[in-house]
Design a protein around this motif. Structure first.
Motif, PDB file in Angstrom:
ATOM      1  N   ARG A 110      71.450  21.685  51.755  1.00 27.74           N
ATOM      2  CA  ARG A 110      71.588  23.132  51.947  1.00 27.74           C
ATOM      3  C   ARG A 110      72.941  23.661  51.472  1.00 27.74           C
ATOM      4  NH1 ARG A 110      69.392  21.971  57.028  1.00 27.74           N
ATOM      5  NH2 ARG A 110      71.476  22.125  57.957  1.00 27.74           N
ATOM      6  N   ASN A 111      73.990  22.865  51.627  1.00 25.70           N
ATOM      7  CA  ASN A 111      75.347  23.410  51.505  1.00 25.70           C
ATOM      8  C   ASN A 111      76.166  22.902  50.329  1.00 25.70           C
ATOM      9  OD1 ASN A 111      75.190  24.930  54.018  1.00 25.70           O
ATOM     10  ND2 ASN A 111      75.288  22.960  55.060  1.00 25.70           N
ATOM     11  N   ALA A 165      77.653  25.518  47.988  1.00 24.92           N
ATOM     12  CA  ALA A 165      78.716  26.312  48.614  1.00 24.92           C
ATOM     13  C   ALA A 165      80.001  25.494  48.724  1.00 24.92           C
ATOM     14  CB  ALA A 165      78.279  26.805  49.992  1.00 24.92           C
ATOM     15  N   TRP A 166      79.877  24.213  49.064  1.00 28.38           N
ATOM     16  CA  TRP A 166      81.061  23.359  49.139  1.00 28.38           C
ATOM     17  C   TRP A 166      81.725  23.252  47.769  1.00 28.38           C
ATOM     18  CZ3 TRP A 166      78.008  18.867  51.891  1.00 28.38           C
ATOM     19  CH2 TRP A 166      77.711  19.256  53.197  1.00 28.38           C
ATOM     20  N   SER A 207      71.806  18.900  55.644  1.00 30.36           N
ATOM     21  CA  SER A 207      72.983  19.763  55.511  1.00 30.36           C
ATOM     22  C   SER A 207      73.587  19.661  54.121  1.00 30.36           C
ATOM     23  CB  SER A 207      74.037  19.390  56.559  1.00 30.36           C
ATOM     24  OG  SER A 207      73.585  19.695  57.859  1.00 30.36           O
ATOM     25  N   GLU A 256      79.556  19.264  59.186  1.00 33.44           N
ATOM     26  CA  GLU A 256      78.819  19.672  57.987  1.00 33.44           C
ATOM     27  C   GLU A 256      78.630  21.185  57.942  1.00 33.44           C
ATOM     28  OE1 GLU A 256      78.297  16.856  59.658  1.00 33.44           O
ATOM     29  OE2 GLU A 256      76.963  15.483  58.578  1.00 33.44           O
ATOM     30  N   ALA A 257      78.668  21.831  59.103  1.00 33.73           N
ATOM     31  CA  ALA A 257      78.521  23.285  59.146  1.00 33.73           C
ATOM     32  C   ALA A 257      79.815  24.009  58.804  1.00 33.73           C
ATOM     33  CB  ALA A 257      78.036  23.713  60.532  1.00 33.73           C
TER      34      ALA A 257
END
Length: 342
Positions: free
Chosen positions: A323-324, A327-328, A320, A181-182
């Motif tokens: 948060r992301n 961006a994805w 995750s 996920e990071a």
């Protein structure tokens, strides 16, 4: 004397408040199934009236947010991601098994917990995100995610961007490709390798059903309930849980912080998540209940997973995703979206 009289008058009012709860949930066929199989039986058994506010998950959660100072809703049904966001924002209360004993019958996958291990709500059902494909186009059987990269699927595959289903398609392919996920770049690279196989990006289940039914796409990642509607309509479609596993969405029932009818709300939550009630709701919705003690009927068996299939369900870190996801999506729009413009 007046103070004592005020106290006496307050007692009946408190009891009266416990005769009603307010539940925010979905409308349409989902709301009707919940009403028939859960709300009406609860009202008959307890005498507590359930007042329903209908709307989609995010809109209902925004209503809860708008009432933060003076909550008017007791319980809310939502997706697990909306639940986690709202809990992070202080809109929902933690649940204890002593208040909701049926929480103990829900496996770990079905309960999202905070950093202290407290339950944010109670899982109701899961909807696996597998692959549906046409069986009438002389294509190889789809058994694994990687099959979608095969040469037989040129110009035949539709997929979903991170805007849909919490980015589960990207996250699943990313996990297979060795990402986390990071770091979803391995997943983006692998999807880019799909090349001419990738025909369309389809970000809603109705469009997935339509394009698959018409044969415009031959294979598409899709939630189980949407796929089975196609199967039941007679379309030449098969739904599979891929060999590498399948992400699964989770819908939950949560307690609003400072709920005006907390005790009655917790009583409804325990009633609703019992094997008998959640099993009957899930059977009408043709979806997989989370409660381990549900007895599955023969008619419902085709819509539920075997133990082996349940073991293949994959979950991702909700925090995750929250948060992301933006961006994805931005990375997807740069690297993947242009592939379908041909």
């Amino acid at each position: 004397m007046l103070a004592a009289l005020s106290c006496l008058l307050a007692v009946p009012a408190a009891h009266a408040a416990d005769t009603e709860i307010v539940l925010a949930t979905w409308g349409g066929s989902w709301g009707a199934a919940i009403d028939r199989n859960a709300i009406k039986p609860f009202e008959q058994e307890t005498g507590i009236k359930v007042r329903v506010i209908s709307g989609v998950s995010l809109a209902n959660m925004r209503m809860v947010a708008s009432q933060r100072a003076h909550p008017q809703i007791d319980l809310i049904m939502s997706t697990s991601q909306d639940e986690v966001r709202a809990y992070n924002d202080g809109l929902l209360d933690a649940i204890d098994v002593k208040d909701v004993p049926n929480l103990a019958a829900i496996p770990p996958f079905g309960v999202r917990r905070d950093g202290k291990g407290r339950a944010m709500g109670a899982g109701m059902w899961v909807y696996p995100y597998g692959i549906a494909y046409r069986t009438d186009q002389k294509l190889p059987d789809v058994k694994c995610w990687n099959d979608l990269w095969g040469p037989a699927f040129k110009d035949k595959v539709g997929v979903s961007s991170p805007r849909y289903m919490n980015g589960y398609f990207l996250l699943m392919i990313n996990r297979i490709a060795g990402g986390t996920e990071a770091n979803v770049q391995p997943g983006l690279n692998r999807i880019h390798q799909m090349g001419a196989n990738l025909l369309a990006v389809i970000d809603d289940s109705a469009a997935q059903q339509r394009l698959l039914a018409s044969g415009e796409v031959s294979a598409v990642p899709i939630i189980s309930s949407a796929a089975y509607k196609l199967v039941d309509s007679g379309a030449p479609v098969r739904f599979v849980i891929p060999c590498e596993g399948a992400p699964a969405g989770l819908d939950t029932l949560s307690l609003v912080k400072n709920a005006p009818h907390r005790d009655a709300a917790l009583k409804f939550m325990d009633f609703y998540t019992s094997a008998k009630i959640i099993g009957s709701v899930a059977a009408e919705l043709q979806i997989q209940p989370v409660n381990d003690q549900v007895t599955v009927s023969d008619a419902q068996r085709k819509y539920t997973l075997t133990k082996d299939q349940m073991a293949k369900l994959v979950s991702f870190d909700d925090q995750s995703v929250i948060r992301n996801q933006d961006a994805w999506t931005a990375a997807w729009d740069r690297e993947i979206a242009p592939m379908t413009k041909r």
